[in-house]
Motif scaffolding. Sequence first.
Motif, PDB file in Angstrom:
ATOM      1  N   SER A  35      62.864  38.190  50.081  1.00 50.12           N
ATOM      2  CA  SER A  35      61.544  38.717  49.374  1.00 50.12           C
ATOM      3  C   SER A  35      61.283  40.322  49.949  1.00 50.12           C
ATOM      4  O   SER A  35      60.970  40.977  49.081  1.00 50.12           O
ATOM      5  CB  SER A  35      60.403  37.908  49.788  1.00 50.12           C
ATOM      6  OG  SER A  35      60.739  36.426  49.323  1.00 50.12           O
ATOM      7  N   VAL A  36      61.374  40.643  50.988  1.00 48.77           N
ATOM      8  CA  VAL A  36      61.121  41.916  51.401  1.00 48.77           C
ATOM      9  C   VAL A  36      61.911  42.896  50.772  1.00 48.77           C
ATOM     10  O   VAL A  36      61.691  43.960  50.482  1.00 48.77           O
ATOM     11  CB  VAL A  36      61.382  42.050  53.042  1.00 48.77           C
ATOM     12  CG1 VAL A  36      61.352  43.382  53.478  1.00 48.77           C
ATOM     13  CG2 VAL A  36      60.162  41.120  53.700  1.00 48.77           C
ATOM     14  N   MET A  37      63.429  42.333  50.639  1.00 53.03           N
ATOM     15  CA  MET A  37      64.260  43.142  50.038  1.00 53.03           C
ATOM     16  C   MET A  37      63.758  43.924  48.626  1.00 53.03           C
ATOM     17  O   MET A  37      64.219  44.811  47.933  1.00 53.03           O
ATOM     18  CB  MET A  37      65.689  42.490  49.996  1.00 53.03           C
ATOM     19  CG  MET A  37      66.416  42.471  51.266  1.00 53.03           C
ATOM     20  SD  MET A  37      67.875  41.676  50.957  1.00 53.03           S
ATOM     21  CE  MET A  37      68.289  41.513  52.739  1.00 53.03           C
ATOM     22  N   THR A  38      63.077  42.948  47.947  1.00 52.05           N
ATOM     23  CA  THR A  38      62.672  43.376  46.718  1.00 52.05           C
ATOM     24  C   THR A  38      61.740  44.407  46.710  1.00 52.05           C
ATOM     25  O   THR A  38      61.446  45.127  45.635  1.00 52.05           O
ATOM     26  CB  THR A  38      61.815  42.144  46.008  1.00 52.05           C
ATOM     27  OG1 THR A  38      60.602  41.832  46.805  1.00 52.05           O
ATOM     28  CG2 THR A  38      62.655  40.891  45.773  1.00 52.05           C
ATOM     29  N   LEU A  39      61.000  45.072  47.868  1.00 50.05           N
ATOM     30  CA  LEU A  39      60.285  45.982  48.111  1.00 50.05           C
ATOM     31  C   LEU A  39      61.055  47.345  47.862  1.00 50.05           C
ATOM     32  O   LEU A  39      60.653  48.362  47.538  1.00 50.05           O
ATOM     33  CB  LEU A  39      59.676  46.025  49.272  1.00 50.05           C
ATOM     34  CG  LEU A  39      58.382  45.070  49.727  1.00 50.05           C
ATOM     35  CD1 LEU A  39      57.928  45.056  50.896  1.00 50.05           C
ATOM     36  CD2 LEU A  39      57.323  44.835  48.606  1.00 50.05           C
ATOM     37  N   VAL A  40      62.290  47.242  48.188  1.00 53.59           N
ATOM     38  CA  VAL A  40      63.270  48.482  48.181  1.00 53.59           C
ATOM     39  C   VAL A  40      63.199  48.730  46.477  1.00 53.59           C
ATOM     40  O   VAL A  40      63.301  50.138  46.275  1.00 53.59           O
ATOM     41  CB  VAL A  40      64.529  48.179  48.413  1.00 53.59           C
ATOM     42  CG1 VAL A  40      65.402  49.354  48.392  1.00 53.59           C
ATOM     43  CG2 VAL A  40      64.764  47.521  49.727  1.00 53.59           C
ATOM     44  N   ILE A  93      53.745  39.323  50.286  1.00 53.32           N
ATOM     45  CA  ILE A  93      55.026  38.834  50.473  1.00 53.32           C
ATOM     46  C   ILE A  93      55.108  37.573  51.612  1.00 53.32           C
ATOM     47  O   ILE A  93      55.494  36.500  51.468  1.00 53.32           O
ATOM     48  CB  ILE A  93      56.377  39.473  50.775  1.00 53.32           C
ATOM     49  CG1 ILE A  93      56.480  40.224  49.450  1.00 53.32           C
ATOM     50  CG2 ILE A  93      57.591  38.716  50.925  1.00 53.32           C
ATOM     51  CD1 ILE A  93      57.632  41.306  49.400  1.00 53.32           C
ATOM     52  N   LEU A  94      54.490  37.951  52.836  1.00 50.51           N
ATOM     53  CA  LEU A  94      54.668  37.088  53.874  1.00 50.51           C
ATOM     54  C   LEU A  94      53.654  35.759  53.885  1.00 50.51           C
ATOM     55  O   LEU A  94      54.148  34.583  53.888  1.00 50.51           O
ATOM     56  CB  LEU A  94      54.087  37.878  55.119  1.00 50.51           C
ATOM     57  CG  LEU A  94      53.924  37.053  56.497  1.00 50.51           C
ATOM     58  CD1 LEU A  94      55.392  36.345  56.869  1.00 50.51           C
ATOM     59  CD2 LEU A  94      53.279  37.855  57.726  1.00 50.51           C
TER      60      LEU A  94
END
Length: 267
Positions: A218-223, A86-87
């Motif tokens: 974008s990181v929130m999609t990892l939840v 994602i980064l």
Amino acid sequence: MTVVAGLGYALIALGPAFSLFGGVVARKPFLVLTLLSRIWYGMNVLNSDLKNFTLFWLISLIVLSGIWRGFLPIKSGAFWAYAILILTSVALQEGTRLVFWRLYKKMEEMLDAFADRISKPRLSLADKMLISLAGGLGHGVAHAVFFCLSLLTPAFGRATFYVERCSKMPFFLASGKSLIALGFLVIHTFSMIIAFNAYDERKKSDQIFVPVVHLAASVMTLVNLVPGGCLIGTPLLLVMAALTLQHCWQVACRRLAEHHHRQLNSN
């Protein structure tokens, strides 16, 4: 019934884009060109440097996916690998945003010079903001089509699909990226206005705000990878989209008010 559901999922993802296009962009031809430059073939009518810009964006993502293909499949629970993916993706997209702004500034100079030659007014501040809005909308639509609509074909089948990690919501609504596409559509569209204004004013806080919000969303999609996480991650993503919209409103109102005040003082 699933045909209706499939259309509903598509309209959830792209409904605001249709509204913005019909209510704002379609009324001015140069905004349509700007939008198309971000969706498909580039603004080669105004500036050959913008040709195939979105195609470049898509090719860059394909190249990035090719690099990451060597690390697949990612082991279950290896969230660090997803985080790095994602980064790198966010860094690539934010880099192309800066490239788009630089190309836009060249186009703006050409348009102002042409306006001077024919004794017409230059681009107003409102016009410049509308151009950034159209560019952001094109980015958001391209993202929604690339990441969402390609997954919606099975939604028109004979049944509704659920996954074990998100058994409370249909796959095509949450994990299937309908709501996720909506969130990123709003973020990309209005982040472009914030970013263009920040680059023009050299305002570091807003220059940082845009990539930070993009990365956080974008990181929130990892939840969603956690069982039941879609009930948390997807609403948080929509909250980030709402915060982006609110901040964009504040930036636009402040910039327009200051511009109007300067015009009154000069007169």
